[in-house]
Design a protein around this motif. Structure first.
Motif, PDB file in Angstrom:
ATOM      1  N   UNK A   1     -51.168  -1.113  11.731  1.00  0.00           N
ATOM      2  CA  UNK A   1     -50.346  -1.274  10.156  1.00  0.00           C
ATOM      3  C   UNK A   1     -50.831  -2.122   9.822  1.00  0.00           C
ATOM      4  N   UNK A   2     -51.424  -2.453   8.478  1.00  0.00           N
ATOM      5  CA  UNK A   2     -52.242  -3.612   8.004  1.00  0.00           C
ATOM      6  C   UNK A   2     -51.391  -3.644   6.648  1.00  0.00           C
ATOM      7  N   UNK A   3     -50.519  -4.728   6.337  1.00  0.00           N
ATOM      8  CA  UNK A   3     -50.535  -4.947   4.656  1.00  0.00           C
ATOM      9  C   UNK A   3     -51.028  -5.559   4.423  1.00  0.00           C
ATOM     10  N   UNK A   4     -51.498  -5.380   2.867  1.00  0.00           N
ATOM     11  CA  UNK A   4     -52.890  -5.900   2.690  1.00  0.00           C
ATOM     12  C   UNK A   4     -52.877  -6.699   1.208  1.00  0.00           C
ATOM     13  N   UNK A   5     -52.337  -8.016   1.918  1.00  0.00           N
ATOM     14  CA  UNK A   5     -51.880  -8.961   1.530  1.00  0.00           C
ATOM     15  C   UNK A   5     -52.552 -10.644   2.172  1.00  0.00           C
ATOM     16  N   UNK A   6     -52.733 -11.690   1.281  1.00  0.00           N
ATOM     17  CA  UNK A   6     -53.555 -12.297   2.077  1.00  0.00           C
ATOM     18  C   UNK A   6     -52.522 -13.875   2.324  1.00  0.00           C
ATOM     19  N   UNK A   7     -50.905 -13.670   1.878  1.00  0.00           N
ATOM     20  CA  UNK A   7     -49.975 -14.913   1.847  1.00  0.00           C
ATOM     21  C   UNK A   7     -49.602 -14.497   3.129  1.00  0.00           C
ATOM     22  N   UNK A   8     -49.383 -15.163   4.031  1.00  0.00           N
ATOM     23  CA  UNK A   8     -49.059 -14.863   5.459  1.00  0.00           C
ATOM     24  C   UNK A   8     -46.897 -15.071   5.341  1.00  0.00           C
ATOM     25  N   UNK A   9     -46.293 -15.722   4.765  1.00  0.00           N
ATOM     26  CA  UNK A   9     -45.194 -15.448   4.586  1.00  0.00           C
ATOM     27  C   UNK A   9     -44.380 -13.999   4.398  1.00  0.00           C
ATOM     28  N   UNK A  10     -45.697 -13.574   3.246  1.00  0.00           N
ATOM     29  CA  UNK A  10     -45.240 -12.257   2.356  1.00  0.00           C
ATOM     30  C   UNK A  10     -45.842 -11.012   3.916  1.00  0.00           C
ATOM     31  N   UNK A  11     -46.838 -11.224   4.624  1.00  0.00           N
ATOM     32  CA  UNK A  11     -46.757 -10.359   5.699  1.00  0.00           C
ATOM     33  C   UNK A  11     -45.542 -10.226   6.659  1.00  0.00           C
TER      34      UNK A  11
END
Length: 504
Positions: A473-483
């Motif tokens: 599962x890849x969460x496509x965000x560059x923001x670590x907290x949001x991931x």
């Protein structure tokens, strides 16, 4: 941003700011367009409303007054009707105009803007750009020298209309330095060298690029200008955020996620907020965060919009709302892209438990905490009373972690445990926001050799682990907290689905 901005905003009301710069009056003519002129192929504007707005350096003063600063202006106006209207508009906003100089040799700069439904159709400029006389420059210096004790900061707003030349700018900076008054400059690229030694110089990215003949990365531009001018350089870059350079130091803040309505005037808002923040004693990193927030308000509505004192105090509420909206946006991408993978993971774990197998979970840092959380929900319970499910968190045993790390290296802390504990058809779950954690990669490779099923929770582009595991599962965000927030939401979904599938 945390609540540490509030003490500085609270002291805005006590701060006295002097703005020196090119004074302008904007006349907005609003109307509708429904036909073309029969006399020429041009659109006809049916006028509905006319209004006057202080512009140029006056807009910096308006922003300061809106945020409850005590503001004085130094600049020139002509002896004309536009002068009278401009002074009226400034006084109506409680801005001190006593130091404005009337120059009978030039008109008050007037910009007439024709608009239809907030769309600019045409602009007419009434102005003379020649340099001011030596007599008027001397009056400005004399006024500044006689009033330095009144001000907590000086802002220079240079629109390149002829008010400020190199000699005047150097005098302003020298007088302020002598009296320990911070100088914040909003400079045009053509005049940037005039302001060497100012405390802060602001530019937008386009303006900064004009200073260099070659295509230079933003960081190199900022560092070079800071060293060359011996000033803190702040470059605003629209959706790319705001960046401050002080020698080798760099402070950056991300742009706020808003719908852009009107970019004009944002630079004035940034300069004004920086001036008030620095005058209030805010450190640079806090000052640029406040300026960045204020700019987001300025561009959120059509026309020249100034943030208020209440807006600045309510900054944290706005940021909380933005964080939650960003969280929801990232999770929407999971709905769009990852439901099938979540379903596959639930089936893998269900089949493993039905065959008396177990789950092993691991990750680093925040992902280690997520691994611990996941294992606890399985061994304990999530929502319903049911039997315990076998799950092992490989990040929990400090003796094993330090022994393996010491003897084999950090990259082996999970793979060594997989070799010891995993069996064929067990499920390994590795969590890595980057997808590049070598110890997680090594553990997956060890698990595959044993015949275990492999699952990864990833972020960004998935990194090296993307495509390596049976399910990713890849969460496509560059923001670590949001991931990480999204990972733990998926963990909860999996736990709830497992309980529903196995025990209801």
């Amino acid at each position: 941003m945390d609540g540490n901005h509030e003490p500085y905003v609270n002291s805005f009301k006590d701060k006295r700011i002097l703005v020196i710069g090119d004074l302008m009056l904007d006349k907005h003519i609003d109307g509708t367009v429904s036909r073309v002129s029969p006399e020429a192929p041009v659109r006809v504007l049916h006028v509905k409303d006319e209004r006057f707005v202080p512009g140029g350096a006056c807009n910096v003063a308006v922003n300061l007054a809106s945020m409850s600063g005590n503001v004085s202006l130094i600049g020139t106006v002509g002896d004309d009707a536009s002068k009278n209207k401009l002074l009226e508009e400034l006084k109506r906003r409680s801005i001190d105009t006593s130091n404005i100089i009337t120059d009978k040799t030039r008109p008050t700069t007037l910009k007439v803007k024709l608009l239809a439904k907030d769309h600019h159709l045409l602009r007419l400029d009434h102005e003379i750009r020649r340099p001011i006389s030596k007599d008027i420059a001397a009056k400005i210096i004399k006024t500044l020298e006689g009033s330095t004790s009144k001000y907590d900061a000086v802002i220079v707003s240079d629109y390149n209309k002829g008010l400020i030349d190199q000699a005047l700018s150097k005098n302003i900076i020298a007088i302020c330095k002598k009296n320990s008054i911070p100088v914040i400059v909003d400079a045009k690229p053509k005049n940037i060298k005039h302001y060497a030694g100012a405390d802060i110089i602001t530019l937008n990215k386009g303006e900064a690029s004009k200073i260099f003949e070659l295509d230079v990365p933003l960081e190199e531009m900022g560092k070079y200008l800071s060293m060359d001018l011996e000033s803190t350089i702040i470059i605003t870059a629209g959706s790319e955020g705001m960046h401050a350079f002080r020698g080798d130091e760099r402070f950056s803040v991300e742009a706020h996620s808003i719908a852009l309505a009107e970019p004009s005037g944002a630079g004035d808002t940034v300069t004004a907020t920086l001036g008030l923040s620095i005058a209030a004693g805010a450190p640079l990193d806090i000052a640029i965060k406040m300026a960045n927030f204020a700019a987001s308000i300025a561009v959120s509505k059509p026309g020249l919009v100034s943030p208020t004192y209440s807006d600045m105090l309510g900054m944290m509420k706005t940021e909380i709302s933005e964080y939650l909206k960003e969280n929801m946006q990232v999770k929407q991408t999971v709905i769009n892209n990852n439901i099938h993978q979540i379903e596959q993971i639930v089936r893998l774990i269900t089949d493993a438990y039905k065959n008396n197998k177990k789950v092993l979970i691991f990750g680093n840092g925040g992902s280690a905490a997520d691994a611990m959380h996941f294992a606890a929900e399985l061994v304990g319970r999530f929502k319903i009373e049911r039997k315990a499910l076998p799950a092992i968190n490989l990040t929990a045993d400090s003796s094993i972690m330090t022994a393996v790390g010491n003897d084999y290296g950090f990259d082996a802390i999970f793979s060594r445990q997989v070799e010891a504990l995993a069996q064929k058809d067990d499920v390994l779950i590795g969590i890595s926001t980057s997808g590049n954690s070598q110890n997680v990669i090594n553990a997956m490779e060890a698990g595959k050799k044993i015949g275990a099923s492999t699952v990864s929770f990833l972020g960004k582009d998935g990194g090296k682990l993307n495509g390596v595991c049976d399910v990713s599962i890849v969460v496509p965000s560059d923001n670590t907290p949001r991931i990480q927030e999204t990972h733990i939401t998926i963990v909860h979904i999996i736990c709830e689905l497992l309980e529903n599938k196995m025990f209801k």
